[in-house]
Design an enzyme around this catalytic site. Structure first.
Site, PDB file in Angstrom:
ATOM      1  N   PHE A 132       0.856  -1.178   0.000  1.00 47.47           N
ATOM      2  CA  PHE A 132       0.000   0.000   0.000  1.00 47.47           C
ATOM      3  C   PHE A 132       0.897   1.234   0.000  1.00 47.47           C
ATOM      4  CE2 PHE A 132      -4.138  -1.825   2.050  1.00 47.47           C
ATOM      5  CZ  PHE A 132      -4.369  -2.562   0.888  1.00 47.47           C
ATOM      6  N   ASP A 133       1.038   1.841  -1.167  1.00 47.06           N
ATOM      7  CA  ASP A 133       1.923   2.990  -1.347  1.00 47.06           C
ATOM      8  C   ASP A 133       1.313   4.251  -0.715  1.00 47.06           C
ATOM      9  OD1 ASP A 133       4.157   4.463  -2.769  1.00 47.06           O
ATOM     10  OD2 ASP A 133       2.411   5.407  -3.715  1.00 47.06           O
ATOM     11  N   ALA A 134       2.142   4.992   0.024  1.00 47.48           N
ATOM     12  CA  ALA A 134       1.749   6.303   0.580  1.00 47.48           C
ATOM     13  C   ALA A 134       0.410   6.242   1.307  1.00 47.48           C
ATOM     14  CB  ALA A 134       1.693   7.350  -0.546  1.00 47.48           C
ATOM     15  N   ILE A 135       0.161   5.147   1.981  1.00 50.76           N
ATOM     16  CA  ILE A 135      -1.164   4.886   2.545  1.00 50.76           C
ATOM     17  C   ILE A 135      -1.525   5.826   3.694  1.00 50.76           C
ATOM     18  CG2 ILE A 135      -0.463   3.192   4.280  1.00 50.76           C
ATOM     19  CD1 ILE A 135      -3.454   2.840   1.872  1.00 50.76           C
TER      20      ILE A 135
END
Length: 582
Positions: free
Chosen positions: A236-239
């Site tokens: 989960f990128d930059a969550i």
């Protein structure tokens, strides 16, 4: 045909979670949409039973990291893996391989497609048959050139709540900024009206609005699709920035954690073995909040404080700060673990060591990396000032000035990588660390982007020649690194969920006491972070005989004395992994 409007498991909390996020009417629509998705993908995805072990090593790479004329780069990558890393590395994180418009893949144009320059889903599925596949859920934002945003600007009713249009006169000063770029970006819709759209990272990375249940539904559909294509780990990128509430910091909000828990719940309804990894480049205590209770959020969290602390230790020949921090590492249970790394496609984050390193120590890292040919990216603070956000530099050049001896560079690099391999958790190894890549200044000149310095792509024939030529930096690093990995994956003591203790034997040493399944699987991993010979004594709790599994040298019991001699000597930057003789 749609599925039934109920969930078989009476303990399921999807409905409850949705009602925490949305008003009653919207929550019910979202429930129906999500149950339809679960029903749809249960027909397509076959769950498996897998638990992480010491054999899990994840290679971090771009899909076009290596290329060959007239061959899809994903196929070239798979062939490279099979030729050089089969049996050594079992998992691969392919950075965003979707069609994109900027940021080397992190401005996604189409979540459900493969960039045709890299190949197709056929190549992705082929890789997933040989290796555990980790993919990116770039779900905080999407490209301004995506069909979703184009439809929004065109006035399509379905997409009108997909993005966040904000009156620029509203006070947004409390919003935590990871960049020095404007938070709002101006766009003109098809009627000529100005839209001031929320863009946390750049104008080309338009934030999605999760207050829309349609956004949630379409994002979950994409994540399920990745699982159908073979993904068993989803990053989960930059969550941390995913939920926005004006008047707040818009980072780590309760709704953010609730949303992650909901997504995990939904994905696990179809495939319980899927692992969620959160990427939150923030201070350490904030970062580890994404473990949740240990049963409801991320199963792995990026250990972001580790790369700058290892760098600090090498540059100062002192592990005091690293050791003190490592002693504080705790996990909520044995179902979660850290994702340990030193380098990635991004830079070396400085925010994670806020409160761990002093300001002058951070400034020393900044100064030294600049002297080594690196660059620095900054972020905007609430008061308008700018502070270092990340160091942009290849990790081997951050550790050692490129003008110094290559042998010294390799030794320093290997001791940091060995420490990562010995840390509790799962190691992530960036392709460029594996081959000792140097700073790519020509790339920065071409793109004007600091991060390009650590993102060079290679022609496969050139790389193969480097890896087959004696004495090259690439071959020496590659062979030495592979040997460390080969030893690591054969030792149960390095199980990601095993017990561990950080030992304080000397200010120049970083020592990890790892054990799994009893003392017969115990390893004392000792790493000398200095250019000095270090002599120290092992604690009384450690019994002899011990053998260094890296050198095969052993410490037998002293036959002439009743007591055991536990004095050890380490050469500069030496690594010892001591195992009790069984």
């Amino acid at each position: 045909m749609k599925g039934p409007k109920h969930i078989s498991d009476p303990k399921h909390t999807i409905n409850k979670r949705l009602h925490k996020l949305y008003p009653e009417e919207i929550a019910q629509r979202a429930v129906n949409d999500i149950i339809d998705l679960i029903f749809k993908y249960k027909q397509r995805i076959k769950p498996s039973d897998y638990r992480l072990s010491q054999k899990d090593i994840i290679l971090i790479t771009y899909g076009d990291q290596v290329s060959k004329y007239h061959e899809p780069s994903l196929e070239t990558l798979n062939n490279f893996m099979n030729d050089h890393l089969k049996g050594v590395i079992n998992s691969i994180h392919i950075l965003p391989f979707y069609p994109y418009s900027s940021d080397d893949g992190f401005s996604v144009v189409n979540y459900n497609a493969v960039d045709p320059h890299m190949g197709s889903w056929r190549e992705i599925e082929s890789i997933s048959k040989d290796y555990r596949l980790m993919v990116d859920g770039v779900i905080n934002h999407i490209s301004q050139f995506s069909d979703w945003f184009k439809a929004y600007l065109s006035g399509d009713p379905y997409f009108q709540d997909f993005f966040i249009n904000v009156d620029p006169s509203i006070d947004l000063s409390k919003v935590v900024r990871p960049r020095a770029t404007p938070l709002l970006s101006e766009f003109i819709d098809d009627e000529g009206k100005i839209k001031n759209i929320w863009t946390t990272f750049s104008k080309d990375q338009v934030d999605l609005n999760y207050k829309s249940h349609r956004v949630l539904r379409n994002v979950l559909d994409a994540l399920f699709y990745y699982m159908e294509k073979g993904a068993t780990l989803i990053r989960f990128d930059a969550i941390a920035f995913i939920w926005k509430e004006i008047g707040t910091s818009c980072v780590h909000l309760p709704q953010t954690h609730e949303l992650i828990q909901l997504m995990r719940e939904v994905l696990h309804e179809v495939a319980p073995e899927v692992i969620i990894i959160t990427e939150t480049n923030v201070p350490h205590n904030e970062n580890i909040s994404y473990f949740g209770s240990g049963d409801d959020e991320a199963q792995m969290v990026y250990n972001f404080a580790l790369p700058p602390l290892l760098l600090h230790s090498i540059l100062n020949s002192n592990t005091t700060k690293l050791t003190a921090w490592a002693k504080t590492l705790t996990l909520p249970n044995d179902k979660v673990c850290f994702f340990n790394f030193t380098a990635s496609h991004d830079g070396i984050g400085m925010r994670p060591v806020k409160g761990i390193l002093e300001d002058e120590e951070i400034e020393y890292l900044v100064k030294t990396v600049k002297e080594h040919g690196g660059l620095v990216s900054y972020r905007a603070e609430e008061d308008g000032s700018q502070t270092p956000y990340e160091l942009n530099c290849s990790y081997i050049d951050a550790l050692t000035n490129p003008n110094e001896d290559q042998y010294l560079s390799i030794k320093r690099m290997l001791v940091t990588q060995a420490a990562v391999l010995a840390m509790p958790g799962v190691p992530g190894i960036y392709f460029h660390s594996l081959v000792g890549s140097r700073n790519y200044h020509d790339g920065v000149k071409h793109t004007g982007v600091n991060r390009t310095i650590n993102r060079e792509k290679y022609n496969i024939d050139w790389l193969e020649n480097e890896l087959s030529s004696q004495g090259t930096l690439a071959k020496t690093m590659f062979d030495s690194y592979k040997r460390l990995i080969s030893i690591r994956i054969s030792e149960e003591a390095f199980n990601p969920f095993g017990e561990f203790e950080i030992l304080d034997l000397d200010d120049r040493l970083f020592v990890i006491d790892q054990s799994c399944c009893g003392n017969e699987n115990r390893i004392i991993a000792i790493h000398n972070f200095s250019n000095e010979e270090v002599i120290c004594n092992l604690p009384d709790s450690i019994s002899l005989p011990l053998c260094d599994i890296l050198s095969s040298n052993c410490m037998p019991k002293n036959e002439e004395k009743t007591e055991e001699i536990k004095e050890i000597k380490l050469e500069p930057y030496q690594i010892m992994w001591l195992k009790g003789k069984i």
